[in-house]
Scaffold this motif. Structure first.
Motif: not given
Lengths: 328, 337
Positions: A101-104, A108-110, A146-149, A153-156
């Motif tokens: 909930x604290x990430x939008x 993107x992560x980046x 790759x993670x930056x892009x 929801x792609x991450x655990x």
């Protein structure tokens, strides 16, 4: 001089049902590079005191009734919102319980990682991207480019919390405030995240305040522990001392509530009876008296004294001397 | 007494997706006796919650369930919903991690409790209310008469979990399935719930399957424990055997991640890598990519369970010897990066 010093902080909320005394004059300090824990149950005021320190309590309904907060030589309670906002994110950062909930979810992560750096450090996009890659590497995320892009929801859950930590250290803060940073995670991941936070704070010399209800988790990591009950700090000391020789009946109760593997088999856990008091209706005397096994008449009438013993080990209790006969 | 109340044999749960099939549970076995509290532990994604759902026939579509689940002799697998009514809330009841989400915010506690009771017992209104009050008393909820008229948001997390347990027990089930019921609670409230569940098992002979990822809770509450990894039970035994002489390398790793109080800054081990993607489980033993004891045989054949001692079973080619008592955690190398 301490990096953060909170003195006599008092915070009330004015509600239709009356005045809620959420924080009742707490004082603590955090030295540069130190790991300090604030432990308490839901409703003890542990989270809201941190929000007050960081200028995140809306006034009204909140009302800071008294006290002073000094961070890196600057008085925070009277600081204009503009300057406070620069301080948060630049010098003080925060990590919350729910990394989802604290990430939008739609950025993107980046983007989320570089936003603060570009705002606070005025970095160009290219420099910020480069730094973002190295930050993700520092928090142990493989294949950072790759993670930056990718999107949250792609991450655990564990990886999202690593991203939150990368965001927290992105602008070289002096202090990180982490509110229940591992509560939503599996035990195995909890250990990884805590070890990472401890390692990073030590390496970067950042001070860390961990707010938690779990004495078991704090045990390994904190240098010092503050135990909160009903808006007060009832015990404070070096983590080792608080665990080995708890001085407040509430701390003793908390320790007996933690399910442990290092106790002899057959020793059942002992819960503290009852529940914490309603901060809108605090009774005179010690707030823990109705649940305290060591209660005497005086506890119900008079505010307990603050007793100091050993080296900077403090408890606010009438019975501390009786609980620890060897202390002076 | 060794009357088996909950029996799971070779349980398999698959979720077909467009181009692959996720094998959530891959032949799990579990047996819980009357009055016993069985812990079911494992990381997120190991299949423990799906196993619990299967006990009530609640695996959501498109999940495919095979194998056997018997609750007090009643076979659950393969039954249509209408035949499962006697099981759900009757023979077996379930409580969840977040009591706030499991209760309906628009109805009073009393209404939600009496609904369950009337459905199963066909009691009248007054009688249902009596049963509801008794249920709230048995879980030591303070002021049960007042609590009946309260809405969920008016109760604290600990009170809600007590109300949920009361609701679960109102129809006197044989088995209580508790899926991480204390994970969302403060340690102090968790301790109260643990003591309550223990009391219910001892006093009423209630059988409890307690799902958790917290081995500390297992040590404080359970009689026996099953450790699940990648959809299988890899070790089962008494709490004493499993926690004091863990035989499976995974169990040992899991134990080493539990912090000990006042242990200063000693290194806390963690398990390298992640739980496998269950659409493509590793060949042989599913734990082999993360296991420091893995050898070529582990990549080829999935080990069967074997007995180590009375009631202590492990599924591993290189299990740590049964019998010798090693302190948990001694087998851990440096934490992997």
């Amino acid at each position: 001089m301490a990096l953060l010093s909170v003195r006599g902080l008092e915070l009330h909320f004015v509600t239709p049902a009356g005045r809620v005394r959420a924080v009742n004059g707490i004082s603590y300090t955090v030295e540069a590079g130190e790991l300090v824990a604030i432990v308490g149950e839901s409703g003890s005021g542990k989270t809201v005191q941190a929000q007050a320190v960081l200028g995140l309590v809306a006034q009204p309904p909140g009302e800071i009734v008294g006290g002073a907060v000094e961070f890196d030589g600057v008085e925070l309670l009277s600081l204009p919102e503009e300057r406070m906002r620069t301080l948060r994110g630049r010098r003080i950062s925060m990590v919350f319980q729910e990394p989802m909930t604290s990430l939008n979810p739609v950025l993107s992560i980046g983007r989320q990682l570089t936003e603060a750096m570009r705002l606070h450090l005025q970095l160009t996009r290219a420099v910020a991207d480069e730094r973002a890659v190295s930050l993700l590497g520092m928090v142990g995320i493989a294949d950072p480019e790759r993670r930056l892009r990718q999107y949250p929801h792609h991450l655990s859950g564990g990886m999202r919390q690593r991203v939150m930590i990368a965001i927290a250290i992105a602008c070289d803060p002096l202090l990180i405030v982490a509110d229940e940073p591992t509560t939503a995670l599996d035990v195995t991941i909890q250990a990884q995240i805590l070890a990472l936070m401890q390692d990073l704070t030590r390496r970067l010399g950042v001070a860390l305040v961990i707010i938690t209800h779990d004495l078991g988790v704090v045990a390994r990591y904190a240098d010092r522990v503050n135990v909160m009950y009903a808006g007060r700090i009832v015990e404070h000391g070096a983590a080792r001392d608080v665990y080995r020789r708890p001085a407040h009946p509430y701390t003793i109760g908390l320790l007996n509530s933690v399910p442990r593997l290092d106790r002899p088999r057959g020793v059942r856990i002992e819960p503290i009876p009852g529940s914490p008091p309603d901060p809108a209706h605090l009774q005179p005397g010690c707030a823990f008296a109705p649940r305290c096994p060591y209660v005497v008449d005086r506890c119900r009438r008079e505010e307990p004294p603050t007793v100091t013993f050993d080296d900077r080990h403090v408890a606010t209790c009438w019975q501390t001397a009786a609980l620890r006969p060897e202390s002076g | 007494m060794s009357e088996e109340v909950l029996a799971i044999r070779d349980l398999r749960i698959e979720f077909p997706e467009l181009f692959r099939t996720v094998e959530a549970v891959r032949g799990a076995d579990l047996s819980v006796r009357r009055g016993e509290i069985m812990g079911l532990v494992g990381e997120s994604g190991c299949g423990k919650s799906m196993t619990a759902m299967a006990c009530l026939g609640l695996v959501p579509p498109p999940g495919r369930v095979s194998g056997h689940v018997s609750v007090d002799g009643f076979e659950v697998v393969g039954r249509p919903d209408r035949e499962l009514l006697p099981v759900r809330g009757g023979l077996a009841a379930m409580i969840f991690q977040n009591p706030g989400k499991a209760l309906n915010p628009f109805f009073t506690i009393g209404r939600q409790l009496t609904d369950v009771i009337r459905l199963h017992h066909r009691h009248g209104e007054r009688e249902s209310r009596e049963v509801a009050l008794e249920a709230l008393r048995s879980v030591h909820l303070p002021d049960p008469e007042i609590a009946l008229g309260r809405y969920p948001h008016q109760l604290s997390g600990g009170q809600l979990q007590r109300a949920m347990i009361a609701m679960a027990l109102a129809c006197e089930p044989k088995v209580l399935i508790a899926d991480e019921p204390t994970t969302a609670l403060d340690v102090t409230i968790q301790a109260q719930v643990i003591v309550l569940l223990r009391e219910l098992a001892d006093a009423r002979g209630l059988t409890i399957l307690f799902i958790t990822h917290d081995l500390g809770v297992v040590g404080s509450l359970c009689d026996r424990v099953s450790v699940m990894y990648a959809g299988r039970v890899v070790e089962v035994g008494s709490v004493r055997d499993v926690l004091e002489s863990p035989a499976h390398p995974y169990t040992r790793k899991l134990l080493a991640t539990v912090p000990k109080l006042g242990d200063g800054h000693s290194e806390l081990a963690f398990i390298p890598g992640q739980v496998p993607d269950m659409a493509f489980p590793p060949s042989g033993c599913a734990f082999h990519p993360r296991c420091e004891r893995a050898s070529p045989v582990c990549t080829k054949s999935d080990p069967d369970g074997r007995d180590l001692g009375a009631m202590h079973r492990v599924a591993c080619h290189h299990a740590h010897g049964g019998g010798e008592t090693e302190a948990p955690g001694t087998a851990n190398g440096a934490p992997a990066r």
